[in-house]
Write an enzyme that holds these catalytic residues in place. Structure first.
Site: not given
Length: 581
Positions: A212, A215-216, A219, A233, A352
């Site tokens: 995945g 924005y930052t 992974v 990560k 979230d």
């Protein structure tokens, strides 16, 4: 018909307009005053310096519109030959034109002032001076460090050391704190890091696939030294945050350091929130200045967080699994929320709350993304400040005497668990003996009538009944009388049939507490003639039972038992008749 409606609407508009003229004032005075107000507005903006400056001329659009305004004011109220009010059509047209001109002038003034304001406010960020750019980046870096600092302080083990750190916070400068405490994160040298893996584990790392990106972060599924599968990560070099920072500050190394703060924060959260239902932090590799004598080391700002590898939670697939596995996901979630309600960081809220934030590791649910967590309750002055707003429901908790919304995080977590998990996973195909308990959970969580302690207690009660088989007391005890058991045997040449949901896509394999429950299930299936209790068990200790319509022959298997309906027990072949004399 449309034309008739339009004419009727126009007639009604005319009647309303005429009535308003008689009730308020004649159209001449209204339009004339409008011209005066517009002129005053223009004069005010020309004389004051709030937007244009004291000696600045009005915008071009305003100057161009002034002539049309004056002509409009002269012609807006044409004098009738008999001195009576002008016609209806002229009044409406004049009013519309006046409104358009006034709006044009205001928009023009607003645009001009915003352009001037914007050009003044963006001078710093559009600066080309490297020193100014670096100062701006340093401001951002200090802000991120202040966010991290509260997560570093409680890692001191003994009280004396903790008090010393707190005293340092109160009396030391920000730069000293950044140097002493931040090195624990960037270099991994302090007590905050007792990782099993470090940079040396990533020397021969092999990336398998990208799991995945956002924005930052990026992974990646990878195999480290020794072939161990992990999830890495890292900073997403092509992500929105990195590109935005490079455009603003033009410093690749500094931007990488700035963006990596999210990873550093998440790493510390994972260390503070250790729990079986939180993804396990296996290690990390942080950038260092320089490369040592051999030129080794990691470039500044580069951070890799090493996590245990999990399988992303797929709700569509989960909906097709047996109830026992769906119940496990919900139970794991409630256990996690119970921990978060009284964690080392206080009450923690998941802002979230989506299935994509979770993975499963060997069937166990684990929270894997801690980007959007809120530690501590929301501050408040009145009860109205403590309102939880959801798409179809709102709830309000009390503002405590300490000025915080007491229990807000806990209630938010419970209701989101109800919205995104319980609603879809719990009720469907629940065992008949447990449906009333499942309904109770659905009602109390959907209405927030139970706290997390009560909710966890309800789940644990269901688990106890399910594992012990007490929910099966109403099954008829004679269900097994119609079956013949063959122990230490299995079947071959099976005639499979499918059922849903099943642990096997090729046949009918279900979880059962006992042979009596399996017999009850087989009796309810018209195709079933036998079942086998295998040596495999589920996470609750239940047996996996394989149901079939027929089989060819029996084979030895010390871990299995075969139950065959007596009416269908295979009979040995009859002996051949004696030879005739």
């Amino acid at each position: 018909m449309t034309l008739i409606r339009r004419r009727r609407s126009l007639s009604k508009l005319k009647r309303d307009f005429y009535s308003s003229q008689h009730e308020v004032e004649p159209p001449e005075s209204s339009l004339t005053r409008g011209c005066k107000v517009t002129s005053a507005l223009r004069a005010g903006h020309t004389s004051r310096g709030s937007f244009l400056g004291a000696e600045q001329e009005p915008p071009a659009a305003a100057a161009e519109s002034s002539d049309s305004e004056r002509s409009l004011c002269r012609s807006a109220v044409p004098a009738a030959p008999d001195g009576k009010a002008p016609g209806m059509g002229h009044s409406l047209r004049a009013a519309a034109l006046l409104a358009f001109v006034v709006l044009s002038v205001l928009v023009s003034l607003l645009i001009t002032s915003l352009k001037q304001f914007g050009s003044g406010s963006t001078r710093f960020f559009n600066a080309t001076n490297p020193e100014e750019l670096r100062r701006g980046l340093d401001v951002q870096l200090r802000e991120r460090r202040k966010e991290i600092l509260p997560l570093l302080l409680p890692h001191a083990d003994d009280d004396d050391e903790k008090n010393g750190v707190l005293e340092e916070v109160q009396h030391s400068s920000d730069s000293a704190l950044d140097l002493s405490l931040w090195n624990e994160v960037t270099l991994g040298t302090g007590k905050a890091h007792r990782d099993q893996m470090g940079c040396e584990s990533l020397v021969d790392v092999r990336a398998v696939e990208v799991l995945g990106s956002g924005y930052t972060k990026l992974v990646v599924k990878a195999n480290v030294a020794g072939g161990q599968a992990v999830a890495l990560k890292m900073v997403n070099e092509q992500g929105v945050d990195m590109r935005k920072c490079l455009k603003e500050f033009r410093d690749a190394e500094g931007c990488r350091e700035l963006v990596s703060y999210k990873l550093q924060k998440e790493m510390l959260l994972l260390q503070r929130l250790r729990h079986p239902n939180v993804i396990k932090l296996k290690g990390h590799c942080s950038g260092v200045h320089g490369g040592g004598a051999g030129g080794g080391g990691v470039e500044t700002g580069r951070v890799a967080v090493i996590l245990e590898q999990g399988t992303p939670l797929q709700m569509i697939q989960l909906l097709q699994t047996p109830w026992e596995d769906r119940f496990r996901v919900c139970l794991d979630l409630v256990r996690l929320l119970h921990f978060l309600s009284r964690s080392p960081l206080g009450s923690v809220g998941l802002l979230d709350f989506q299935p994509r934030q979770f993975v499963t590791v060997s069937g166990q649910l684990k929270l894997t993304d801690l980007d959007d967590v809120s530690a501590g309750e929301l501050a408040c002055r009145t009860h109205a400040d403590c309102t939880l707003k959801f798409p179809h429901r709102n709830f309000t908790v009390l503002c405590s005497t300490q000025g915080v919304c007491d229990g807000l995080n806990e209630k938010r977590n419970i209701y989101n668990a109800y919205r995104f998990f319980f609603t879809y996973l719990l009720p469907h195909q629940a065992p008949p003996g447990l449906t009333h308990l499942v309904d109770h959970i659905m009602n109390t969580t959907g209405e927030l009538k139970a706290n997390i302690n009560q909710t966890l207690g309800a789940f644990e009660h269901i688990l106890l009944l399910y594992k012990s088989g007490l929910h099966l007391d109403n099954l008829h005890p004679s269900a097994l009388r119609d079956y013949t058991v063959m122990r230490d045997m299995s079947t071959s040449g099976n005639g499979e049939y499918r059922c849903w949901p099943s642990y096997s896509q090729q046949g009918c394999v279900l979880s059962v507490h006992s042979a009596r429950e399996a017999a009850h299930i087989c009796n309810s299936h018209s195709q079933c003639s036998s079942f086998t209790l295998t040596g495999q068990k589920t996470w609750t200790g239940h047996h996996l039972a394989s149901f079939r319509s027929s089989f060819g022959h029996l084979v030895p298997d010390s871990a299995s038992e075969v139950y065959v309906k007596k009416s269908r027990v295979p009979q040995p072949p009859l002996p051949p008749p004696p030879p005739s004399s």
